[in-house]
Write an enzyme that holds these catalytic residues in place. Structure first.
Site, PDB file in Angstrom:
ATOM      1  N   GLU A   1      42.145  43.239  63.321  1.00 40.52           N
ATOM      2  CA  GLU A   1      41.878  41.814  63.488  1.00 40.52           C
ATOM      3  C   GLU A   1      42.452  41.222  64.774  1.00 40.52           C
ATOM      4  O   GLU A   1      41.869  40.311  65.345  1.00 40.52           O
ATOM      5  CB  GLU A   1      42.444  41.041  62.286  1.00 40.52           C
ATOM      6  CG  GLU A   1      41.641  41.211  61.021  1.00 40.52           C
ATOM      7  CD  GLU A   1      40.262  40.603  61.105  1.00 40.52           C
ATOM      8  OE1 GLU A   1      40.149  39.427  61.533  1.00 40.52           O
ATOM      9  OE2 GLU A   1      39.287  41.295  60.763  1.00 40.52           O
TER      10      GLU A   1
ATOM     11  N   SER B   1      36.198  32.379   1.009  1.00 37.86           N
ATOM     12  CA  SER B   1      37.179  32.711  -0.033  1.00 37.86           C
ATOM     13  C   SER B   1      38.550  33.051   0.520  1.00 37.86           C
ATOM     14  O   SER B   1      39.508  33.183  -0.256  1.00 37.86           O
ATOM     15  CB  SER B   1      36.656  33.889  -0.872  1.00 37.86           C
ATOM     16  OG  SER B   1      35.496  33.513  -1.577  1.00 37.86           O
TER      17      SER B   1
END
Length: 741
Positions: free
Chosen positions: A177, A443
């Site tokens: 870079e 239930s």
């Protein structure tokens, strides 16, 4: 006057002699010779000009005095001999003029640049207000053993100092870079010129001229606008950063903030995202792959395109070798090996845990400006077992029963959440069904009805009648409309008889049943009518699982918790959990009674598929109307787990019941979760081997009548007008403080 002068010039001027004439001797002597005036230098060439003949003039007014002669200006004469000299002078003059104008233009250029800089600075905030923004803090979430579960926050990774991270990372980034990073002052004219020439020959933008410092300035302070003003501001801020910070500080800030794709900001986030490791541990090939992402994070991500990522990494390795960071042999070996990415973990169920932590965090730490480490109660082995059980069951049996989603929560006796799965695949759906989905428990709600009955004088052997019943126009039915007649409470619970639960609720009072549910841990809104007995209210898997824990621990109320402590990266403690649960919410006798009854659900009832071979188990199945929800909430002494299966759009399953599907899933999880843990009896129940003589085959569906033990013909049957005993004012006050009205 003019005519006289002209005449004077034409006339011959005779010399005068001051000495008196000698009689008869007119010969000239040494002192009588006329000396011409001295030659004056030529003003242009610097050479003495040839003297012109000057005739003396005589003026009577001077009375015989010597008159000083006035010299005429020399005439310019053309001469071919001087032409070569003038040519040389012309060449030197051209070079001089070029140098002169070059200096002038350079000065004006500097003045122009200074003016532009001054204008840019004037349009920006005051220098005193320039501050490097604080890096968004990362939250590292770990399990009970300290193993990382996930990173959360805007960055997705922790901040790693330059000295801590792998040395290959900064070298790779600088090489590809900004190779002159350590030699420029924030703006690199040489690099910019090189980029311009490269782009000119390529006829496209193939190389950028921005330095790492400029990129950092853009990331810290500016918007990604492609304008001249923004570029000027970027340059000014880069100069300021170079003046304010050292090169290593600038590089460290850059590496910890740059975007590297997939929501990863900084090299640590990228290393964890693509390779499943910290930035401290990446090798040469992995570092080159990460540095290659800077050109185009999405395009070169190894998870998206491994081939492009490998090609880009080779370019980075070549640049590193060219600049001497690694040898060419090392670069070649790294290129050959490559950097295989770790499989995508976005689908991991651990992300549900991480999301819940982030929802809870503001309640523990209002503000934090530094990286945090949150230690959770999650057991990694149990978490893996829960995730595998959910996926295996849905992949194998889920298709048959048309159940597409599931959730599982496991909690220990103290309330610590040991495992949590909010869905089949986090990558597909981030909705956490374990803590957010409200579904009818069916239930699975009945144990709170039977607990209320036990606390109001019923016993496990109390006889009730299973027969059609109508309560204020509501007529609950059993599965397939079959009824058993007189049965014990234990049998009614084990076989999940709807009529018995509804009649008990109507007799005891729905409000008492709701209060019991609140006391043990149900926090969702519940209606107080008899249908509550069949689980028509909506609850989350987390809360109903927590409400079963008092059965497993002998009657002590708990508040489920996930966060154990919170610390900064340097070890400062910001939160540490202290205290216990809500105290005793079920008497020891009542807890033991319920454990005996709920054990029968597994040994002789609807939950037989949940039975474990090495320890006692208790629990309850649940199925909502039209088979939309299937549940099993069960426990051993030490661990309680709740399981739900169904569909997000609330469409019915293909008769998926708690006994057929969720009990099987629960068994798969608990078999692995309890491996290696001591087997202990349930509170109030003696430790006995699992029953081997189960008898007849029991149906798996809640509410389905099944053949059971023969009842004595003269078994007493308690009346249904049993008076309902209300809680004392003191008890009500405590319950309201803990759970609300």
């Amino acid at each position: 006057m003019r005519s006289n002068k002209r005449d004077t010039r034409r006339e011959r001027a005779e010399p005068t002699f001051e000495a008196p004439a000698r009689d008869g001797d007119f010969s000239a002597r040494e002192g009588d010779r006329f000396t011409p005036p001295r030659r004056l230098p030529n003003s242009r060439s610097g050479k003495p000009a040839p003297a012109e003949r000057m005739e003396p003039s005589f003026d009577d007014d001077h009375g015989g005095e010597e008159v000083e002669m006035t010299e005429r200006p020399p005439r310019r004469r053309k001469s071919t001999k001087r032409q070569p000299k003038r040519s040389r002078r012309s060449g030197m003059g051209l070079i001089g003029r070029l140098f002169y104008w070059g200096v002038v233009l350079g000065i004006w250029g500097l003045i122009g640049i200074a003016g532009v800089i001054c204008y840019t600075v004037a349009t920006m905030p005051q220098i005193d207000d320039w501050k490097v923004p604080t890096r968004p803090p990362n939250v590292e979430i770990v399990d009970a053993s300290g193993t990382m579960i996930a990173n959360r926050g805007d960055t997705g990774g922790e901040e790693v100092s330059l000295s801590e991270m792998s040395p290959f990372l900064p070298e790779a980034v600088v090489a590809i870079e900004d190779r002159r990073f350590y030699h420029h002052f924030g703006v690199d004219p040489i690099g910019l010129s090189r980029a311009m020439v490269t782009n000119l020959f390529a006829r496209s933008v193939v190389q950028g001229g921005s330095t790492l410092t400029q990129q950092l300035a853009k990331n810290l302070f500016l918007q990604p606008d492609r304008t001249l003003e923004r570029k000027l501001q970027e340059a000014v801020l880069a100069l300021w950063l170079e003046w304010r910070f050292s090169k290593n500080q600038i590089l460290e800030m850059y590496l910890n903030r740059v975007y590297l794709g997939a929501g990863a900001y900084g090299v640590d986030a990228a290393a964890r995202r693509y390779f499943g490791k910290s930035a401290r541990e990446v090798n040469l090939a992995e570092a080159a792959t990460i540095a290659g992402l800077l050109k185009a994070p999405s395009r070169y991500a190894p998870t998206n395109s491994p081939k492009l990522a490998a090609e880009r990494a080779k370019v980075v390795l070549a640049a590193m070798a060219e600049q001497g960071y690694v040898s060419r042999d090392e670069a070649a070996r790294a290129s050959a090996v490559g950097a295989p990415s770790k499989p995508n973990k976005n689908g991991s169920a651990a992300n549900y845990v991480a999301d819940w932590v982030m929802d809870l965090l503001p309640g523990y730490v209002a503000r934090y400006r530094t990286d945090l480490v949150v230690t959770t109660t999650i057991d990694a082995r149990m978490q893996a077992a829960a995730e595998n059980a959910i996926r295996t069951t849905l992949d194998k049996e889920g298709v048959k029963y048309k159940a597409s989603q599931g959730a599982l929560v496991a909690i220990d006796n103290d309330g610590a959440v040991k495992a949590l799965v909010g869905g089949k695949d986090y990558a597909t759906s981030q909705f956490d069904r374990a803590i957010e989905a409200r579904r009818q428990p069916g239930s699975a709600f009945k144990p709170f009805v039977y607990l209320t009955a036990i606390e109001h004088g019923f016993t496990p052997d109390s006889i009730v009648v299973d027969e059609p019943v109508s309560i204020n126009g509501w007529a609950p039915k059993n599965y397939e409309n079959e009824y058993l007649g007189p049965v014990t409470l234990t049998t009614a619970l084990a076989r999940s008889l709807n009529t018995v639960a509804a009649r008990l609720t109507a007799t005891l009072g729905p409000d008492n049943v709701v209060q019991t549910a609140r006391r043990v841990g149900i926090v969702s809104q519940l209606h107080d009518n008899p249908s509550i007995a069949l689980g028509t209210g909506e609850v989350t898997p987390l809360e109903i699982t927590a409400a079963y824990v008092p059965f497993a621990n002998g009657g002590w109320g708990i508040i489920p918790y996930l966060v154990e402590d919170i610390r900064t990266k340097d070890g400062k403690v910001l939160f540490h959990r202290q205290g216990e649960g809500t105290g005793r919410v079920i008497s020891e006798v009542a807890a033991g009674t319920m454990n005996r009854m709920l054990s029968a659900v597994v040994t002789n009832g609807t939950g037989q598929k949940a039975m474990l071979s090495d320890r006692p188990v208790a629990g309850k199945t649940g199925t909502s109307q039209d088979f939309r929800d299937a549940w099993f909430i069960g426990y051993t002494n030490g661990l309680t787990a709740g399981v739900w299966l169904g569909n997000d759009d609330n469409t019915p399953t293909r008769k998926a019941t708690g006994g057929a599907l969720t009990a099987l899933l629960w068994n798969r999880f608990m078999t692995e979760a309890t491996r290696g843990l001591p087997a202990r009896p349930l509170p109030g129940v003696e430790l006995v081997p699992p029953p081997t003589n189960v008898g007849v085959s029991f149906a798996e569906t809640d509410g389905l009548p099944m053949q059971g033990p023969q009842l004595p013909g003269n078994a007493p049957m308690p009346p249904f007008n049993v008076p309902v005993t209300s809680a004392s004012p003191e008890e009500k006050g405590l319950l309201q403080r803990l759970f609300g009205n």
